[in-house]
Motif scaffolding. Structure first.
Motif, PDB file in Angstrom:
ATOM      1  N   PHE A  62     -28.832 -60.019 -13.052  1.00 42.09           N
ATOM      2  CA  PHE A  62     -28.108 -58.753 -12.995  1.00 42.09           C
ATOM      3  C   PHE A  62     -27.202 -59.152 -11.804  1.00 42.09           C
ATOM      4  O   PHE A  62     -27.555 -58.688 -10.810  1.00 42.09           O
ATOM      5  CB  PHE A  62     -28.909 -57.559 -12.566  1.00 42.09           C
ATOM      6  N   ALA A  63     -26.098 -59.604 -12.238  1.00 41.11           N
ATOM      7  CA  ALA A  63     -24.958 -60.056 -11.257  1.00 41.11           C
ATOM      8  C   ALA A  63     -24.148 -59.082 -10.953  1.00 41.11           C
ATOM      9  O   ALA A  63     -22.778 -58.989 -11.282  1.00 41.11           O
ATOM     10  CB  ALA A  63     -24.353 -61.234 -11.731  1.00 41.11           C
ATOM     11  N   ARG A  64     -24.787 -58.076 -10.106  1.00 41.88           N
ATOM     12  CA  ARG A  64     -24.113 -56.769 -10.057  1.00 41.88           C
ATOM     13  C   ARG A  64     -22.552 -57.143  -8.999  1.00 41.88           C
ATOM     14  O   ARG A  64     -22.031 -55.971  -8.704  1.00 41.88           O
ATOM     15  CB  ARG A  64     -24.916 -55.951  -8.878  1.00 41.88           C
ATOM     16  N   LEU A  65     -22.480 -58.311  -8.127  1.00 47.68           N
ATOM     17  CA  LEU A  65     -21.251 -58.562  -7.557  1.00 47.68           C
ATOM     18  C   LEU A  65     -20.295 -58.965  -8.162  1.00 47.68           C
ATOM     19  O   LEU A  65     -19.277 -59.234  -7.942  1.00 47.68           O
ATOM     20  CB  LEU A  65     -21.862 -59.433  -6.353  1.00 47.68           C
ATOM     21  N   ASP A  66     -20.529 -59.150  -9.500  1.00 45.10           N
ATOM     22  CA  ASP A  66     -19.439 -59.873 -10.450  1.00 45.10           C
ATOM     23  C   ASP A  66     -18.439 -58.457 -10.731  1.00 45.10           C
ATOM     24  O   ASP A  66     -18.856 -57.360 -10.692  1.00 45.10           O
ATOM     25  CB  ASP A  66     -19.887 -60.146 -11.827  1.00 45.10           C
ATOM     26  N   ALA A  67     -17.208 -58.937 -10.786  1.00 45.44           N
ATOM     27  CA  ALA A  67     -16.059 -57.771 -11.275  1.00 45.44           C
ATOM     28  C   ALA A  67     -16.510 -57.325 -12.542  1.00 45.44           C
ATOM     29  O   ALA A  67     -16.778 -57.934 -13.521  1.00 45.44           O
ATOM     30  CB  ALA A  67     -14.711 -58.422 -11.011  1.00 45.44           C
ATOM     31  N   GLY A  68     -16.205 -55.686 -12.194  1.00 48.18           N
ATOM     32  CA  GLY A  68     -16.561 -55.001 -13.746  1.00 48.18           C
ATOM     33  C   GLY A  68     -17.962 -54.831 -13.979  1.00 48.18           C
ATOM     34  O   GLY A  68     -18.524 -54.150 -15.144  1.00 48.18           O
ATOM     35  N   TRP A  69     -18.956 -54.962 -13.145  1.00 50.02           N
ATOM     36  CA  TRP A  69     -20.370 -54.956 -13.479  1.00 50.02           C
ATOM     37  C   TRP A  69     -20.561 -53.421 -13.491  1.00 50.02           C
ATOM     38  O   TRP A  69     -21.255 -53.124 -14.775  1.00 50.02           O
ATOM     39  CB  TRP A  69     -21.230 -55.502 -12.572  1.00 50.02           C
ATOM     40  N   GLU A  70     -20.257 -52.712 -12.954  1.00 48.62           N
ATOM     41  CA  GLU A  70     -20.479 -51.348 -12.950  1.00 48.62           C
ATOM     42  C   GLU A  70     -20.170 -50.670 -14.059  1.00 48.62           C
ATOM     43  O   GLU A  70     -20.843 -49.792 -14.941  1.00 48.62           O
ATOM     44  CB  GLU A  70     -19.950 -50.388 -11.805  1.00 48.62           C
ATOM     45  N   SER A  71     -19.029 -50.900 -14.686  1.00 46.22           N
ATOM     46  CA  SER A  71     -18.285 -50.544 -15.897  1.00 46.22           C
ATOM     47  C   SER A  71     -19.047 -50.875 -17.039  1.00 46.22           C
ATOM     48  O   SER A  71     -19.434 -50.272 -17.905  1.00 46.22           O
ATOM     49  CB  SER A  71     -16.926 -50.847 -15.959  1.00 46.22           C
ATOM     50  N   LYS A  72     -19.518 -52.200 -17.112  1.00 44.70           N
ATOM     51  CA  LYS A  72     -20.455 -52.648 -17.949  1.00 44.70           C
ATOM     52  C   LYS A  72     -21.857 -52.121 -17.930  1.00 44.70           C
ATOM     53  O   LYS A  72     -22.314 -51.800 -19.346  1.00 44.70           O
ATOM     54  CB  LYS A  72     -20.744 -54.145 -17.928  1.00 44.70           C
ATOM     55  N   ALA A  73     -22.393 -51.600 -16.887  1.00 43.36           N
ATOM     56  CA  ALA A  73     -23.565 -50.931 -16.871  1.00 43.36           C
ATOM     57  C   ALA A  73     -23.529 -49.511 -17.643  1.00 43.36           C
ATOM     58  O   ALA A  73     -24.216 -49.150 -18.336  1.00 43.36           O
ATOM     59  CB  ALA A  73     -24.031 -50.766 -15.517  1.00 43.36           C
ATOM     60  N   VAL A  74     -22.264 -49.022 -17.246  1.00 42.57           N
ATOM     61  CA  VAL A  74     -21.863 -47.401 -17.799  1.00 42.57           C
ATOM     62  C   VAL A  74     -21.776 -47.487 -19.116  1.00 42.57           C
ATOM     63  O   VAL A  74     -22.233 -46.750 -19.962  1.00 42.57           O
ATOM     64  CB  VAL A  74     -20.587 -46.951 -16.915  1.00 42.57           C
ATOM     65  N   MET A  75     -21.296 -48.596 -19.643  1.00 37.75           N
ATOM     66  CA  MET A  75     -21.007 -48.778 -21.010  1.00 37.75           C
ATOM     67  C   MET A  75     -22.324 -48.916 -21.863  1.00 37.75           C
ATOM     68  O   MET A  75     -22.612 -48.270 -22.899  1.00 37.75           O
ATOM     69  CB  MET A  75     -20.256 -50.105 -21.566  1.00 37.75           C
ATOM     70  N   PHE A  76     -23.290 -49.711 -21.075  1.00 36.46           N
ATOM     71  CA  PHE A  76     -24.634 -49.665 -21.857  1.00 36.46           C
ATOM     72  C   PHE A  76     -25.285 -48.274 -22.026  1.00 36.46           C
ATOM     73  O   PHE A  76     -25.708 -47.982 -22.843  1.00 36.46           O
ATOM     74  CB  PHE A  76     -25.469 -50.563 -20.852  1.00 36.46           C
TER      75      PHE A  76
END
Length: 358
Positions: free
Chosen positions: A73-87
């Motif tokens: 879970f590479a939470r520091l990668d750009a856009g990670w939060e939006s990907k999690a929201v998408m899930f």
């Protein structure tokens, strides 16, 4: 009579073969009544225990695959939060019955080639099937293997654990639906061997409550589909964890860890009285299997029954509530050893059936 006939066998999932049809024929010969679909991790890394059921998280980029390592879970990668929201949005859509959301979670591709082959060949390979068995990786075991960006097991992070458990629950539901389409009763095991770490000095912050809650989420999702649910652990664990959960069957390594189960005979007896059943893994999935025959396995079982009877377990009830299994999966073994183990299973149930028909 319970929900399965006595003297039946099934498997844990993995086999070492490179071809699905070959694996299916091995299963058909040894386990014609309750066959399982094969996982072939030696052929396809995507069928490995850790990654197989987290494919939706990988597809969405919530989990980042690192070559030769488990995903993180590479939470520091750009856009990670939006990907999690998408899930989470896709998860909610799925729960609310949006058929389009199933595309994200679909059990397709190399990860589920064994399931596809099982379904496509079911009618002609398993004409005597009374039920079918599936499997899903357990949340604790996967959650301790997959790390966050700091290298910490994701199971300890509430948000990451929630992502993981929801993903596993949806994958389990979709598997149940695909297997139900075969028109037979369905049993799905949640394979969670890391339960043995609860209470270990190396994992002092890991609690029984955390592990039980994660398991319960997957169990309830499967029960919502009307299928039977088992939990498998091939290590010595505190069995009271599973006795307290609404599982239909408990699967354990009865070859190496029977003593631990015997020491909790009171809990086992109460579990059986409540309607629980056991998957008795008395055929070892190790080189020890070469030294065993169906007769030695059944002799060992007779000794185990004597010990349990002395501890207050109703042995007549127990015998009616056992489905036989290898002690664990065989995916990491040599092919000849794996096939020998399945032949032992076939011999054990054949001899038990013959004894009943005398």
């Amino acid at each position: 009579m319970g929900w399965f006939t006595p003297h039946r066998a099934t498997g844990l999932g993995s086999l070492p073969h490179q071809d699905e049809l070959t694996a299916l024929r091995v299963i058909a010969k040894a386990m014609p009544h309750w066959p399982h679909w094969p996982q072939l991790p030696a052929k396809m890394p995507a069928q490995g225990f850790v990654v197989q059921y987290v494919q939706p998280l990988i597809k969405l980029g919530v989990l980042t695959e690192i070559p030769l390592k488990d995903p993180v879970f590479a939470r520091l990668d750009a856009g990670w939060e939006s990907k999690a929201v998408m899930f989470f949005n896709n998860y909610l859509a799925f729960v609310n019955g949006d058929a389009g959301a199933e595309d994200v979670f679909a059990l397709t591709g190399e990860a589920f080639a064994g399931l596809e082959a099982f379904i496509n060949n079911f009618t002609h390979l398993f004409p005597a099937a009374e039920g079918v068995k599936g499997h899903v990786s357990g949340p604790l075991t996967v959650g301790l293997q997959i790390k966050d960006e700091r290298g910490r097991a994701c199971f300890y992070d509430e948000t990451l654990r929630d992502l993981l458990v929801k993903c596993l629950a949806v994958e389990a539901v979709l598997e149940a639906r695909r297997l139900k389409a075969l028109g037979k009763p369905v049993l799905i095991f949640i394979d969670d061997p890391a339960l043995f770490l609860i209470g270990a000095s190396t994992h002092i912050t890991l609690t029984k409550e955390m592990a039980s809650a994660a398991l319960l989420t997957v169990i309830e999702a499967l029960h919502g589909e009307g299928v039977k649910v088992g939990v498998h652990s091939c290590a010595g664990i505190d069995w009271s964890i599973l006795f307290a959960l609404p599982v239909d069957i408990i699967s354990f390594d009865a070859y190496h860890y029977f003593t631990g189960m015997a020491l909790q005979a009171e809990g086992l007896a109460a579990y059986l009285e409540r309607g629980g059943a056991m998957a008795w893994g008395l055929v070892p999935t190790s080189e020890e299997a070469w030294q065993e025959t169906p007769e030695t396995i059944l002799s060992r079982f007779a000794g185990q029954c004597s010990e349990l009877a002395g501890r207050g377990v109703d042995i007549n009830m127990l015998r009616q509530k056992i489905i036989w299994t290898p002690s664990c999966g065989t995916g990491a073994l040599p092919i000849d050893l794996a096939e020998h183990i399945y032949q032992l299973m076939e011999g054990v149930v054949r001899r038990l059936s013959a004894l009943d028909n005398r």
